[in-house]
Design an enzyme around this catalytic site. Structure first.
Site, PDB file in Angstrom:
ATOM      1  N   HIS B  12       0.841  -1.189   0.000  1.00 55.09           N
ATOM      2  CA  HIS B  12       0.000   0.000   0.000  1.00 55.09           C
ATOM      3  C   HIS B  12       0.883   1.248   0.000  1.00 55.09           C
ATOM      4  CE1 HIS B  12      -3.604  -2.363   0.735  1.00 55.09           C
ATOM      5  NE2 HIS B  12      -2.871  -3.066   1.594  1.00 55.09           N
ATOM      6  N   CYS B  13       0.288   2.372  -0.408  1.00 52.95           N
ATOM      7  CA  CYS B  13       1.012   3.639  -0.418  1.00 52.95           C
ATOM      8  C   CYS B  13       1.471   3.977   0.997  1.00 52.95           C
ATOM      9  CB  CYS B  13       0.106   4.751  -0.946  1.00 52.95           C
ATOM     10  SG  CYS B  13       0.902   6.356  -0.996  1.00 52.95           S
ATOM     11  N   PRO B  14       2.683   4.458   1.245  1.00 53.60           N
ATOM     12  CA  PRO B  14       3.672   4.773   0.208  1.00 53.60           C
ATOM     13  C   PRO B  14       4.679   3.644  -0.043  1.00 53.60           C
ATOM     14  CG  PRO B  14       4.442   5.642   2.267  1.00 53.60           C
ATOM     15  CD  PRO B  14       3.167   4.899   2.563  1.00 53.60           C
ATOM     16  N   MET B  15       4.442   2.471   0.588  1.00 53.68           N
ATOM     17  CA  MET B  15       5.442   1.408   0.451  1.00 53.68           C
ATOM     18  C   MET B  15       5.524   0.904  -0.989  1.00 53.68           C
ATOM     19  SD  MET B  15       6.892   1.429   3.294  1.00 53.68           S
ATOM     20  CE  MET B  15       7.996   0.024   3.110  1.00 53.68           C
ATOM     21  N   GLU B  41      -4.801   3.469  -6.710  1.00 56.68           N
ATOM     22  CA  GLU B  41      -3.726   4.340  -6.210  1.00 56.68           C
ATOM     23  C   GLU B  41      -2.332   3.947  -6.708  1.00 56.68           C
ATOM     24  OE1 GLU B  41      -0.372   5.063  -4.110  1.00 56.68           O
ATOM     25  OE2 GLU B  41      -1.476   3.276  -3.451  1.00 56.68           O
TER      26      GLU B  41
END
Lengths: 274, 74
Positions: B12-15, B41
């Site tokens: 998931h963001c930001p990973m 996203e």
């Protein structure tokens, strides 16, 4: 170096930055920084550098935590009163980031130990509260070819600049410590606690910029702020040909013990802040 | 000019971009990285941020159910 999964997550907000990235975080993780003084300035500097994952943090301070420190020295907590500041600081650093190697010196920074101690570090942060030691740090770093961040706070004001070998030093700006009788002590002057955080975090940011080679350091510029009006200004610093330590014909070629050991209040515009 | 693969469909963001950047850091200039990511996203942000940070996005292709392959060159 390969970061572990938990380190990738811990440092993700640095890794995301184009100017830092994986390479920059590696430089931070290999960086060795000495913080002189675990007080008002040293506290935020140490906390942020620990959080950033600086590889080795040295901290030198000969004092123990006093109740009156807690108003601004945010690395020390109420149960730490009476404990050596370096020990209290080390405990918090270990809790923030176990990756950081902490080296403590429960002593004061003196002409005798200065070179031995700074030799093991890439960057020095001045977090001290008195003029003689500030001049001693300057002289040791200039003579030892070390980069450092100067910082001083008083009442509602702060000032800082960064020195790299070849750029203006503290004595280029302020020739020598003010006379002892010119000024009352720091404890009489007082300081707004949050000012220490404002100035110390600037020093921490300069340290991380230095380690990663990011942006333009605060060299040959003195940044000062007045929090009552919340105004910041930057004045140019010039390396002086006649500087007693970094000039063409230096008169200071070895370290001498500080002439006075009280912290002092700026009374005359030509004096630096502490 | 080698080609590498990275699957960030579970991130998931930001990973998503952190993992992409870490792989890109290991590559040599000219190498390409094929990143499998989810629509939404990650598909919106990973190609855009890659371009912003100076990498070339050579192509974006469907690669399964709501999965895309983004080809990034260092």
């Amino acid at each position: 170096m390969d970061f572990r999964a938990d380190q990738i997550e811990r440092y993700s907000r640095h890794i995301l930055l184009q100017d830092i990235g994986v390479e920059g975080q590696e430089k931070i993780s290999k960086g060795k920084v000495l913080v002189v003084g675990a007080g008002g300035l040293g506290a935020p500097v140490l906390l942020y550098l620990a959080a950033a994952g600086v590889g080795r943090l040295g901290v030198i301070d000969g004092d123990v935590v006093d109740l009156s420190n807690l108003q601004r020295q945010v690395i020390h907590f109420t149960p730490d009163v009476g404990k050596p500041k370096v020990l209290s600081a080390k405990e918090k650093i270990r809790q923030i980031n176990p990756d950081v190697e902490v080296v403590t010196y429960q002593a004061f920074f003196t002409a005798e130990n200065a070179f031995d101690i700074i030799g093991g570090y890439d960057f020095i942060v001045d977090g001290t509260d008195n003029f003689p030691v500030k001049f001693l740090i300057n002289d040791a770093c200039v003579l030892g070819g070390k980069a450092f961040s100067h910082g001083g706070i008083l009442r509602f004001e702060g000032q800082t600049f960064t020195h790299l070998p070849g750029t203006a030093c503290y004595r280029c700006a302020f020739h020598s410590p003010p006379p002892p009788d010119a000024v009352p002590t720091c404890s009489q002057a007082g300081v707004l606690g949050a000012i220490a955080g404002m100035l110390g975090t600037i020093q921490a940011a300069e340290t991380l910029k230095f380690l990663t080679g990011t942006g333009d350091l605060l060299t040959d510029r003195l940044l000062s702020f007045q929090a009552k009006s919340m105004t910041f200004r930057t004045v140019a610093l010039r390396r002086r040909r006649h500087c007693p330590v970094c000039g063409e014909h230096p008169v200071i070629t070895a370290l001498h013990e500080a002439e006075q050991a009280v912290c002092e209040l700026k009374k005359n515009e030509t004096y630096p802040f502490i | 000019m080698a080609t590498y693969q990275l699957d960030i469909t579970r991130e998931h963001c930001p990973m998503t971009f952190v993992k992409t950047k870490i792989e890109l850091a290991k590559l040599k200039a000219g190498d390409t990285l094929e990143v499998l990511l989810s629509e939404g996203e990650p598909l919106e942000n990973v190609p855009r941020t890659s371009r912003e940070q100076g990498y070339d996005v050579l192509g974006i292709e469907p690669a399964g159910d709501r999965i895309y392959k983004v080809i990034i060159q260092k």
